[in-house]
Design a protein around this motif. Structure first.
Motif, short mmCIF file in Angstrom:
data_model
loop_
_atom_site.label_atom_id
_atom_site.label_comp_id
_atom_site.label_asym_id
_atom_site.label_seq_id
_atom_site.Cartn_x
_atom_site.Cartn_y
_atom_site.Cartn_z
N THR A 38 47.23 -29.47 -12.64
CA THR A 38 47.07 -28.14 -12.03
C THR A 38 48.38 -27.71 -11.39
O THR A 38 49.09 -28.52 -10.79
CB THR A 38 45.94 -28.14 -10.97
OG1 THR A 38 46.20 -29.17 -10.01
CG2 THR A 38 44.58 -28.37 -11.60
N TYR A 39 48.66 -26.42 -11.53
CA TYR A 39 49.93 -25.88 -11.06
C TYR A 39 49.70 -24.62 -10.23
O TYR A 39 48.73 -23.91 -10.44
CB TYR A 39 50.84 -25.54 -12.25
CG TYR A 39 51.18 -26.75 -13.08
CD1 TYR A 39 52.31 -27.50 -12.79
CD2 TYR A 39 50.36 -27.16 -14.13
CE1 TYR A 39 52.62 -28.63 -13.53
CE2 TYR A 39 50.67 -28.29 -14.88
CZ TYR A 39 51.80 -29.02 -14.58
OH TYR A 39 52.10 -30.13 -15.31
N ALA A 40 50.65 -24.35 -9.33
CA ALA A 40 50.63 -23.16 -8.49
C ALA A 40 52.00 -22.49 -8.61
O ALA A 40 52.92 -22.80 -7.86
CB ALA A 40 50.32 -23.53 -7.04
N TRP A 41 52.13 -21.58 -9.57
CA TRP A 41 53.43 -21.00 -9.90
C TRP A 41 53.74 -19.69 -9.20
O TRP A 41 54.90 -19.25 -9.21
CB TRP A 41 53.52 -20.74 -11.41
CG TRP A 41 53.42 -21.95 -12.27
CD1 TRP A 41 52.39 -22.25 -13.12
CD2 TRP A 41 54.37 -23.01 -12.41
NE1 TRP A 41 52.64 -23.43 -13.78
CE2 TRP A 41 53.86 -23.92 -13.35
CE3 TRP A 41 55.59 -23.27 -11.81
CZ2 TRP A 41 54.54 -25.07 -13.71
CZ3 TRP A 41 56.27 -24.42 -12.18
CH2 TRP A 41 55.75 -25.30 -13.12
N SER A 42 52.78 -19.00 -8.63
CA SER A 42 52.98 -17.60 -8.23
C SER A 42 54.16 -17.41 -7.27
O SER A 42 54.94 -16.46 -7.44
CB SER A 42 51.71 -17.00 -7.64
OG SER A 42 51.34 -17.69 -6.46
N GLY A 43 54.32 -18.25 -6.28
CA GLY A 43 55.42 -18.08 -5.33
C GLY A 43 56.78 -18.21 -6.00
O GLY A 43 57.67 -17.39 -5.79
N LEU A 44 56.94 -19.25 -6.82
CA LEU A 44 58.23 -19.44 -7.49
C LEU A 44 58.45 -18.36 -8.55
O LEU A 44 59.58 -17.88 -8.71
CB LEU A 44 58.31 -20.83 -8.12
CG LEU A 44 59.67 -21.23 -8.68
CD1 LEU A 44 60.77 -21.15 -7.62
CD2 LEU A 44 59.60 -22.64 -9.28
N ALA A 91 57.98 -35.35 -16.83
CA ALA A 91 57.00 -34.45 -17.46
C ALA A 91 56.93 -33.13 -16.70
O ALA A 91 56.89 -32.05 -17.32
CB ALA A 91 55.63 -35.12 -17.52
N PHE A 92 56.93 -33.20 -15.37
CA PHE A 92 56.95 -31.97 -14.57
C PHE A 92 58.19 -31.15 -14.89
O PHE A 92 58.12 -29.93 -15.06
CB PHE A 92 56.90 -32.30 -13.07
CG PHE A 92 57.26 -31.12 -12.21
CD1 PHE A 92 56.38 -30.06 -12.06
CD2 PHE A 92 58.51 -31.05 -11.59
CE1 PHE A 92 56.74 -28.95 -11.29
CE2 PHE A 92 58.86 -29.96 -10.82
CZ PHE A 92 57.97 -28.90 -10.67
#
Length: 177
Positions: A38-44, A91-92
């Protein structure tokens, strides 16, 4: 990434007014990959897109280890040392590179890994060299046009910090390209 859009934009406008053409910003693994898948990309995403809209070239500094990927009781500055830990970080970096291919110029692998404040519990050129090699390979596969930058060094404080010159000498001996 932890500020309002208005504050972010004001800061970026200031960067441009100062004459900068590059922006180096953190890509905290600990904040971006919240679980194994799971990822949280919105800020970046917001920072990268706003910087590009202002004509800035972006360098992402990938570092810090999420709680799910580090040993219990270790801080997010834990330096990935085992094969499994390093493979997870690599991998990240591959996912990060694929997401930002064509939007960022470079990815810096870790921040000041010669200091225990950023690579805990103890900095290790050999461990970092292995991590750098794996992460660079993942980035190059995912986004061949994105440059890979070795983590910059910081000035030596107390504790197990390693002097920058000694760090680079050891790192060069540890890495095979």
């Amino acid at each position: 990434t932890g500020v309002t859009t208005a504050v972010r934009d004001a800061r970026l406008d200031h960067v441009v007014r100062c004459g900068a053409v590059w922006l180096r910003t953190d890509a905290y693994w600990s904040a971006l990959q919240t679980g194994a898948s799971t990822y949280a990309w919105s800020g970046l995403d917001g920072v990268v897109d706003a910087a590009r809209a202002r004509g800035l070239r972006v360098i992402l500094a990938a570092h810090t280890t999420p709680a799910w990927a580090r040993p219990a009781g270790q801080a997010d500055t834990f330096g990935p040392a085992s094969v499994t830990e390093q493979d997870r970080f690599a991998a990240f970096c591959g996912v990060l590179a694929a997401r930002y291919a064509g939007r960022v110029a470079a990815i810096e692998v870790w921040n000041e890994p010669n200091l225990d404040q950023f690579w805990s519990p103890t900095p290790s050129p050999a461990s970092y060299g292995s991590l750098l090699t794996k992460a660079a390979a993942a980035i190059r596969v995912a986004a061949p046009g994105v440059a890979v930058v070795a983590g910059g060094t910081g000035g030596v404080g107390t504790g197990p910090d390693i002097d920058p010159l000694a760090w680079y000498e050891s790192l060069c001996n540890a890495v095979t390209i």
